[in-house]
Enzyme design. Sequence first.
Site, PDB file in Angstrom:
ATOM      1  N   ARG A   1      17.552 -12.351  12.037  1.00 36.11           N
ATOM      2  CA  ARG A   1      16.647 -12.760  13.106  1.00 36.11           C
ATOM      3  C   ARG A   1      16.725 -14.261  13.347  1.00 36.11           C
ATOM      4  NH1 ARG A   1      11.716 -11.450  10.937  1.00 36.11           N
ATOM      5  NH2 ARG A   1      12.133  -9.267  11.428  1.00 36.11           N
TER       6      ARG A   1
ATOM      7  N   HIS B   1      30.508  -3.735 -22.532  1.00 37.48           N
ATOM      8  CA  HIS B   1      30.096  -3.292 -23.871  1.00 37.48           C
ATOM      9  C   HIS B   1      30.478  -1.846 -24.150  1.00 37.48           C
ATOM     10  CE1 HIS B   1      27.655  -6.950 -23.961  1.00 37.48           C
ATOM     11  NE2 HIS B   1      27.346  -6.695 -25.216  1.00 37.48           N
ATOM     12  N   GLY B   2      30.927  -1.129 -23.117  1.00 39.61           N
ATOM     13  CA  GLY B   2      31.251   0.272 -23.313  1.00 39.61           C
ATOM     14  C   GLY B   2      30.030   1.075 -23.724  1.00 39.61           C
TER      15      GLY B   2
ATOM     16  N   GLY C   1       1.227   3.460   2.129  1.00 40.00           N
ATOM     17  CA  GLY C   1       1.838   3.694   3.429  1.00 40.00           C
ATOM     18  C   GLY C   1       2.432   2.469   4.083  1.00 40.00           C
TER      19      GLY C   1
ATOM     20  N   GLU D   1       0.839  -1.193   0.000  1.00 40.94           N
ATOM     21  CA  GLU D   1       0.000   0.000   0.000  1.00 40.94           C
ATOM     22  C   GLU D   1       0.877   1.247   0.000  1.00 40.94           C
ATOM     23  OE1 GLU D   1      -3.686  -1.992   2.559  1.00 40.94           O
ATOM     24  OE2 GLU D   1      -2.744  -0.143   3.277  1.00 40.94           O
TER      25      GLU D   1
ATOM     26  N   GLU E   1      16.888  -5.533   1.970  1.00 40.60           N
ATOM     27  CA  GLU E   1      17.141  -5.143   3.353  1.00 40.60           C
ATOM     28  C   GLU E   1      16.285  -5.984   4.305  1.00 40.60           C
ATOM     29  OE1 GLU E   1      18.772  -2.402   0.706  1.00 40.60           O
ATOM     30  OE2 GLU E   1      16.659  -2.988   0.831  1.00 40.60           O
TER      31      GLU E   1
ATOM     32  N   GLU F   1       8.951  -8.354  -3.751  1.00 46.10           N
ATOM     33  CA  GLU F   1       8.845  -9.636  -3.036  1.00 46.10           C
ATOM     34  C   GLU F   1       9.607  -9.583  -1.707  1.00 46.10           C
ATOM     35  OE1 GLU F   1       6.579 -10.753  -4.509  1.00 46.10           O
ATOM     36  OE2 GLU F   1       6.943 -12.039  -6.218  1.00 46.10           O
TER      37      GLU F   1
ATOM     38  N   GLN G   1      28.884  -2.773 -18.757  1.00 49.11           N
ATOM     39  CA  GLN G   1      30.154  -2.036 -18.705  1.00 49.11           C
ATOM     40  C   GLN G   1      31.145  -2.577 -19.720  1.00 49.11           C
ATOM     41  OE1 GLN G   1      30.575   0.605 -16.850  1.00 49.11           O
ATOM     42  NE2 GLN G   1      32.754   0.996 -17.161  1.00 49.11           N
TER      43      GLN G   1
END
Length: 455
Positions: free
Chosen positions: A450, A413-414, A204, A202, A442, A438, A411
């Site tokens: 835990r 491939h430049g 929030g 959601e 972090e 998912e 990288q």
Amino acid sequence: MRTAEPAGSPPSRNQRAGGRRRGPDYSSQPAPEGGRGALRGGRAMAWCGAPRAARRLLPLLPRCAAGRRRIASCIDPSAGLTEEQKEFQSVALDFAAKEMAPHMAEWDEKEIFPVDTMRKAAQLGFGGIYVKPDVGGSGLSRLDTSIIFEALSTGCTSTTAYMSIHNMCVWMIDTFGNEEQRRRFCPSLCSMEQFASYCLTEPGSGSDAASLLTSARRKGDTYVLNGSKAFISGGGDADVYVVMCRTGGPGPKGISCLVLEKGTPGLSFGKKERKVGWNSQPTRAVIFEDCVVPVSNRLGAEGQGFSIAMKGLNGGRINIASCSLGAAHASVLLAQEHLTVRKQFGEPLANNQYLQFRLAEMATRLVAARLMVRNAARALQEELGDAPVLCSMAKLFATDACFEICNQALQMHGGYGYLKDYAVQQFVRDVRVHQILEGTNEVMRMIVARSLLQG
């Protein structure tokens, strides 16, 4: 962006995305016979004479003057698989090469949701891979599912990622729904006649999913929903929405799971989001305004919703990590070819020891990530007690490692790697979000820590 014209030979056009990228050449291989066999009852209906795509990455098959380049055995994704799993992988790789890779760039550029292609995939059993066969699923294991999603992702990571979310939703209905719900929803979802979306996040409540606010007030034999969900893959285009909502008090025990159908009064959608990647699947807010849903659409008991959501995400983490593996494998092959054909300072880039070491590191991390994901998939299938932690570890390691692999391939491939004509940049953009969804990486670290500290 203006750059000086680079010296030396330009990169192979086989590395270009979309219609300019050359597909596999079957001229020396017998054509598949017997049609497109579906995966049914846990077994692959073999394609007679089908090329052994499990030994080659078909969508991005490199070519050079010496002929067809094969995958080095040290990174072969079929290593350690059973013959049956190699057949699943072969079917998925072939589908990715023929039906997805040629359109990947166009789907991204034009933001096309490839419904017809996904329905073709469903004919092979990819709409309900780990769903029970009695409602149209393929009944395969979590490991089989990982193998398939990794293979499909080589053709289009964004589309495969949506298919993985769809599969997760169907599994949730199949596992936690009653018999009436299973038979009402699952067959059309397994065939991808209908599409599903998972609604947890959601505006929030992202990582703190248990604080969600979308409410479902009981009124007789219905619930009245109010609230909104954010960043919903398939939102507005999907037909079925698996929604986590609050039917009780605060915290996880107050959350229940409802299944809503598109067209329900009070159900609406926000604008289509503009995203860095994942452009072949629409993303919108899902909005509930006095949305009336029958109590018969609730999965499980009241208060069981958070548990259902987390069990779904355990598999979802394996699925999305598998999609990262496919993108990373494709990127390794692109980098391998580029280093071989691109010349600077009078010799191929492949002669540069620094780039050799970086390619070796990419390959090593790819194989390590694959082994970790497959180990977690087995643990989840066997319902081991530490499976949720192993899924978190696999998702954390694989999505981080695979993004770095794709980024390093760009990288190498430049300046060419930064052009949208080249597929490597799309893999970078599509896998970046896998470190966020998912469960952010972090949060994956929090889950692992835990487990270690609380025993």
